[in-house]
Scaffold this motif. Structure first.
Motif, short mmCIF file in Angstrom:
data_model
loop_
_atom_site.label_atom_id
_atom_site.label_comp_id
_atom_site.label_asym_id
_atom_site.label_seq_id
_atom_site.Cartn_x
_atom_site.Cartn_y
_atom_site.Cartn_z
N GLN A 1 0.81 -1.21 0.00
CA GLN A 1 0.00 0.00 0.00
C GLN A 1 0.85 1.27 0.00
N THR A 2 1.98 1.24 0.69
CA THR A 2 2.88 2.39 0.74
C THR A 2 4.20 1.98 0.09
N LYS A 3 4.56 2.72 -0.97
CA LYS A 3 5.71 2.32 -1.77
C LYS A 3 7.00 2.26 -0.95
N SER A 4 7.22 3.25 -0.09
CA SER A 4 8.45 3.28 0.70
C SER A 4 8.52 2.09 1.65
N ILE A 5 7.36 1.70 2.24
CA ILE A 5 7.35 0.56 3.15
C ILE A 5 7.64 -0.73 2.38
N PHE A 6 7.04 -0.88 1.22
CA PHE A 6 7.27 -2.11 0.45
C PHE A 6 8.73 -2.22 0.01
N LEU A 7 9.33 -1.09 -0.39
CA LEU A 7 10.75 -1.12 -0.76
C LEU A 7 11.60 -1.47 0.45
#
Length: 638
Positions: free
Chosen positions: A237-243
């Motif tokens: 859902q949150t790009k920075s968290i997934f990265l």
């Protein structure tokens, strides 16, 4: 960077050492519970493999196949149960879940002791599946309980201690297993240790304070395929968290590869026996523990993403150096640890493993703290479960990569280390290009840890939440970078447009969502848009920093404060925090004697002060009054 201080010179109580957490009931019972669990897992697994290796347990299966089967049985539950574990951790009170998980550990270890006694090798292997199941359910609780019991400024220290404890538990469990498993009465010793440690772990877990359910209405569904995909969706859902999740899993890819190949590297390329393997394992584990503990000191008690690129750089450099080593000629007779360490060339290999561990600690701790801090509380456990799923997937991929590189391609282990280092560089470049925040924080961190030593005074007076405006004197081109690098919260800087557009600084300001502004005469439309942005950020509860002088000082003195601050507060009345920078006048980035940036730097590691004053209510914050407050904070030191 020096410790933050209060006016009487004593450290701010929020900047305590991370070790003080080990005296706190908020953290200590949880820390020792997870330490004992990791220790027990490794005593069991390594005792089992040692007994099979040395013929104390019989098996018709090939040893290598047994090792791979054991790894598969332990990892499989992470794919099957992580999604369910994340749901349960969000739905129920976490200390209750931990106690039930520790009771399951006691049952598993009692069954393990019985299987050891009856030499039931098949049963012992099946119990690895149950141990993996227990670990799969403990993982989401383990990392999601930390932000419930610790404040934001304690997250890095708490995660550092957990990572340190985990790897020291792995090391000590491995060492203890190697000592007791091959004794004549090894079965008795192993059984006594695993049962007593599991019981001790349960007793300690009873002291963990309550951690209320984050999402009591969470529906619990068990469908390994669809729920695993749904769980990964929370992380996406949150790009920075997934990265960050992918970056964490990449670390476990590297760690699994190094730990798996240490045995063959020590024997076939260093000519070492089992004691040499233990030296390298100990060095690697101690390195991660040391790097994890250094994170809090180097990060200034906040989630410092600038350490992540530093960690990846170190992982690549020292991984390449392992390949470049002049390896000794291997004789038929294996050498022990003492003989191995007596060679100066081998000390370089030990140093490489130590530094791979240290930089691994720099890499992994801020990433875990970032995921905890930025995940939505009601789904945090499921995001952690997604990390466990991805970690398991990457560890399997690591094993497959090792088989292909060493078996199919027939390359050597040092060449494999070189490939890992190059892959790490490529993965890191992709992550930092995709999420520029990592690179931006790295640049700021390097600046504030090379050219300057920043002494923070009363930094805790900047509130942890809620909108406010910081006002500060403007001495150099890097004032915003120094303030942004010190604050625990993201800061929206109102920046003079020509400075905003400077090379390198432009990348940092854009990434930090700075607000460029020019004079009303030079850019009337941009001028109005800047004030609109400022009001939006303050209404959203953000911290906005302005330099009311409107330009860098050319004399070292504080110039007149412009009326822009009054317009900001008229539109959005919020508290104002005065602050002052001391010691920057005369630096490479200031205008002393000649324009800034026109001569070579003369000062490195110079000491500067960042002083924060008391909050000024919006109704009292006139430009003249704020200038007086900033001048008082700065004093005579320019």
């Amino acid at each position: 960077m020096s410790d933050q201080q209060t006016p009487n010179g004593t450290p701010d109580p929020r900047d305590h050492s991370q070790f003080s957490l080990l005296k706190s009931r908020r953290f200590a019972p949880f820390f020792f519970t997870q330490f004992l669990g990791a220790f027990n897992d490794n005593v069991y697994k390594n005792s089992l493999m040692a007994m099979i290796t040395f013929g104390l347990l019989s098996s018709t299966m090939d040893l290598s196949l047994m090792n791979n089967l054991g790894a598969m049985l332990f990892i499989l539950p992470f794919f099957l149960f992580s999604a369910l574990a994340g749901q349960l951790s969000d739905k129920y009170e976490k200390s209750y879940l931990i106690r039930r998980i520790k009771l399951l550990e006691i049952v598993i270890m009692v069954l393990g002791a019985c299987a050891f006694y009856f030499s039931a090798t098949a049963g012992l292997m099946c119990l690895l599946f149950l141990m993996g199941t227990q670990s799969a359910f403990f993982g989401p609780v383990k990392y999601s309980i930390i932000p419930q019991h610790l404040d934001n400024h304690e997250l890095v220290g708490g995660n550092a201690l957990v990572e340190m404890g985990t790897f020291l538990a792995i090391l000590t469990g491995t060492l203890i297993a190697s000592v007791i498993a091959t004794r004549e009465d090894g079965v008795m010793w192993v059984s006594a240790v695993i049962i007593s440690v599991s019981c001790l772990g349960y007793l300690v877990s009873r002291q963990i304070p309550s951690a209320p359910a984050a999402n009591p209405t969470q529906k619990v569904r068990f469908n390994p395929i669809t729920e695993t995909w749904r769980t990964l969706g929370y992380a996406r859902q949150t790009k920075s968290i997934f990265l960050a999740v992918l970056a964490i899993s990449w670390f476990w890819f590297l760690g699994a590869a190094y730990l798996t190949q240490i045995y063959g590297f020590a024997k076939d390329f260093l000519g070492g026996d089992q004691s040499v393997v233990m030296v390298l394992l100990a060095t690697f584990s101690i390195g991660i523990a040391l790097g994890s503990l250094l994170c809090e000191r180097l990060s200034g008690h906040k989630v410092e993403l600038g350490l992540v690129p530093l960690g990846s750089i170190g992982l690549t450099i020292f991984g390449i150096d392992l390949f470049l080593q002049d390896l000794p000629a291997v004789s038929n007779e294996l050498i022990n640890a003492g003989e191995f360490l007596s060679s100066p060339w081998n000390l370089r290999i030990v140093f490489d493993f130590l530094m791979i561990g240290v930089f691994g600690g720099f890499y992994i701790v801020p990433l875990y703290a970032m995921v905890q801090a930025r995940s939505e509380p009601q789904h945090r456990s499921q995001v952690i479960a997604a990390i466990n799923i991805m970690n398991a997937l990457f560890m399997v991929a690591s094993a497959i990569t090792g088989i292909i590189v060493l078996g199919v391609l027939d390359l050597s282990i040092p060449q494999f280390f070189m490939i890992l280092a190059i892959l790490n560089a490529l993965v890191s470049i992709y992550i930092y290009r995709t999420i520029p925040e990592f690179a931006m924080r790295f640049i700021i961190w390097v600046l504030t840890h090379t050219m300057y030593r920043v002494n923070h005074i009363n930094l805790h007076k900047i509130p942890d939440e809620g909108a406010c405006v910081l006002v500060c004197n403007h001495v150099s081109f890097v004032d915003a970078l120094l303030i942004g690098g010190a604050c625990r919260r993201p800061v929206r800087f109102v920046t003079f447009k020509p400075i905003y557009n400077m090379p390198v600084l432009n990348f940092i300001f854009r990434t930090a969502k700075a607000i460029p502004i020019d004079s009303k005469k030079a850019d009337p439309e941009g001028y109005e848009k800047a004030f609109e942005r400022i009001a939006e950020e303050l209404r959203a509860g953000e911290v906005v920093c302005i330099f009311p002088e409107g330009k860098l000082t050319t004399t070292g003195e504080i110039d007149e404060f412009k009326n822009g601050i009054s317009r900001i507060l008229d539109e959005t009345p919020v508290p104002v925090i005065p602050m002052a920078l001391r010691g920057l006048w005369g630096s490479f980035f200031s205008h002393k004697d000649r324009p800034a940036l026109t001569r070579l730097p003369q000062r490195f590691w110079s000491k500067i002060d960042m002083v924060v004053g008391d909050t000024v209510p919006a109704e009292d914050a006139s430009p003249g009054y704020l200038k007086e407050k900033v001048a008082e904070l700065r004093g005579d030191k320019q």
